[in-house]
Design a protein around this motif. Structure first.
Motif, short mmCIF file in Angstrom:
data_model
loop_
_atom_site.label_atom_id
_atom_site.label_comp_id
_atom_site.label_asym_id
_atom_site.label_seq_id
_atom_site.Cartn_x
_atom_site.Cartn_y
_atom_site.Cartn_z
N THR A 133 0.82 -1.22 0.00
CA THR A 133 0.00 0.00 0.00
C THR A 133 0.85 1.26 0.00
O THR A 133 0.40 2.32 -0.40
N GLY A 134 2.10 1.16 0.46
CA GLY A 134 2.97 2.34 0.50
C GLY A 134 4.23 2.09 -0.31
O GLY A 134 4.30 1.15 -1.10
N ASP A 135 5.24 2.93 -0.07
CA ASP A 135 6.50 2.77 -0.80
C ASP A 135 7.23 1.50 -0.38
O ASP A 135 7.94 0.88 -1.17
N TRP A 136 7.06 1.13 0.91
CA TRP A 136 7.82 0.00 1.46
C TRP A 136 6.85 -1.05 1.99
O TRP A 136 5.67 -0.76 2.21
N VAL A 137 7.37 -2.24 2.26
CA VAL A 137 6.50 -3.33 2.72
C VAL A 137 5.88 -2.97 4.07
O VAL A 137 4.66 -3.11 4.27
N ALA A 145 14.61 -4.44 6.18
CA ALA A 145 15.21 -5.57 5.45
C ALA A 145 14.16 -6.37 4.69
O ALA A 145 14.49 -7.12 3.76
N ILE A 146 12.90 -6.23 5.07
CA ILE A 146 11.84 -6.97 4.36
C ILE A 146 11.77 -6.49 2.90
O ILE A 146 11.42 -7.25 2.01
N ASP A 147 12.13 -5.23 2.68
CA ASP A 147 12.16 -4.73 1.29
C ASP A 147 13.25 -5.44 0.49
O ASP A 147 13.07 -5.74 -0.69
N PHE A 148 14.39 -5.72 1.15
CA PHE A 148 15.45 -6.47 0.46
C PHE A 148 14.95 -7.89 0.14
O PHE A 148 15.28 -8.45 -0.89
N TYR A 149 14.19 -8.44 1.08
CA TYR A 149 13.72 -9.82 0.90
C TYR A 149 12.68 -9.88 -0.23
O TYR A 149 12.74 -10.76 -1.09
N LEU A 150 11.76 -8.91 -0.25
CA LEU A 150 10.77 -8.91 -1.34
C LEU A 150 11.46 -8.74 -2.69
O LEU A 150 11.04 -9.34 -3.70
N PHE A 151 12.55 -7.98 -2.70
CA PHE A 151 13.28 -7.77 -3.96
C PHE A 151 13.75 -9.08 -4.59
O PHE A 151 13.79 -9.22 -5.82
N VAL A 152 14.12 -10.06 -3.74
CA VAL A 152 14.54 -11.36 -4.27
C VAL A 152 13.50 -11.87 -5.28
O VAL A 152 13.84 -12.35 -6.37
N PHE A 153 12.24 -11.73 -4.92
CA PHE A 153 11.18 -12.35 -5.72
C PHE A 153 10.76 -11.47 -6.90
O PHE A 153 10.40 -11.99 -7.96
N THR A 154 10.86 -10.15 -6.73
CA THR A 154 10.57 -9.30 -7.89
C THR A 154 11.70 -9.45 -8.91
O THR A 154 11.49 -9.36 -10.12
N ARG A 209 2.71 -1.98 -8.76
CA ARG A 209 3.27 -1.60 -7.45
C ARG A 209 4.53 -2.40 -7.14
O ARG A 209 5.49 -1.87 -6.58
N LEU A 210 4.52 -3.66 -7.52
CA LEU A 210 5.73 -4.48 -7.31
C LEU A 210 6.87 -3.98 -8.18
O LEU A 210 8.03 -3.95 -7.75
N ALA A 211 6.54 -3.59 -9.41
CA ALA A 211 7.59 -3.07 -10.32
C ALA A 211 8.19 -1.79 -9.74
O ALA A 211 9.41 -1.59 -9.75
N ALA A 212 7.32 -0.92 -9.20
CA ALA A 212 7.82 0.34 -8.62
C ALA A 212 8.65 0.03 -7.38
O ALA A 212 9.68 0.68 -7.13
N HIS A 213 8.23 -0.96 -6.59
CA HIS A 213 8.99 -1.33 -5.40
C HIS A 213 10.38 -1.85 -5.81
O HIS A 213 11.40 -1.46 -5.24
#
Ligand SMILES: N[C@@H](CCC(=O)N[C@@H](CS)C(=O)NCC(=O)O)C(=O)O
Length: 219
Positions: A151-155, A161-170, A183-187
């Motif tokens: 819903t926002g810029d970050w998880v 660090a959860i943003d680093f973890y989500l990046f693995v999958f994007t 939103r995932l692409a922007a993240h």
């Protein structure tokens, strides 16, 4: 002053990039040691003594051994709380655990079916193809659901660090040419721009620029 030797064992394109970025964010000096991948798992006999599960990431700090991204985040956060790898607020900490559990327990295993089909259906190409087809649509559904949760810029409320973890999958979504919702692409674009992730990606690239470590997709 950091006296203890810190080493991160990682593989190219693997989920260990999340721990590498967390180490960079914590501004710790560490060796990044590339580990080869085979269908049976990560590393040689020496590595298997560090992790009999044959998976990266592994973090060694002196004689101590840490495995699993979530555990490594926790260790680094305790060591360098000022880096803000994990939230301070209790409700947000619970949300962080929820995300670590979901990404590690549901999203990662879905990609594993694509990267290591032989582990699940053997070597027959028809069986592998059928698994791939079903799994691709399942992965796409998971990506769409993750997108709806952002819903926002970050998880979490704050960058973590959860943003680093989500990046693995994007990142993996790109590798398998899945459709990354907006939103995932922007993240993903936001995380790539973070100095800690940029340094981690550069170290990964540098480590694999010189043979003999063969690049391999690993999940
Ligand atoms: N939940 C673990 C997953 C570790 C994992 O599966 N790592 C992959 C690389 S992305 C691996 O080493 N796979 C080799 C195997 O399972 O044989 C984490 O987040 O640290």
């Amino acid at each position: 002053m950091q006296n203890t030797k810190i080493t991160l064992y990682f593989s190219k394109d693997s989920c260990a990039i999340a721990s590498m970025a967390a180490l960079e964010e914590a501004e710790l000096r560490f060796d990044a040691t590339p580990v080869g991948m085979s269908p049976d798992g990560a590393g040689d006999d020496a590595f298997r003594r560090l992790n009999p599960r044959r998976q990266v990431p592994v973090l060694t700090v002196g004689e101590r051994i840490f495995r699993e991204n979530g555990a490594i985040f926790r260790y680094l956060n305790d060591l360098r709380p000022q880096a803000g790898l994990l939230p301070i607020d209790s409700d947000e900490q619970i949300r962080a655990s929820e995300w670590i559990g979901y990404l590690g327990g549901t999203v990662h295993p879905a990609f594993r079916l694509l990267f290591r089909p032989q582990r699940f259906v053997g070597f027959a190409s028809e069986a592998q193809q059928a698994l791939r087809t079903e799994t691709r649509s399942h992965v796409q559904k998971l990506l769409d659901e993750l997108d709806a949760e952002l819903t926002g810029d970050w998880v979490l409320r704050q960058r973590s660090a959860i943003d680093f973890y989500l990046f693995v999958f994007t990142r993996w979504a790109g590798l398998i040419k899945a459709l990354l919702p907006n939103r995932l692409a922007a993240h993903r674009a936001r995380v790539v721009e973070l100095p800690a992730m940029a340094r981690a990606l550069a170290r990964e690239e540098e480590a694999y620029a010189t043979p003999p470590i063969a690049p391999s997709l690993s999940s």
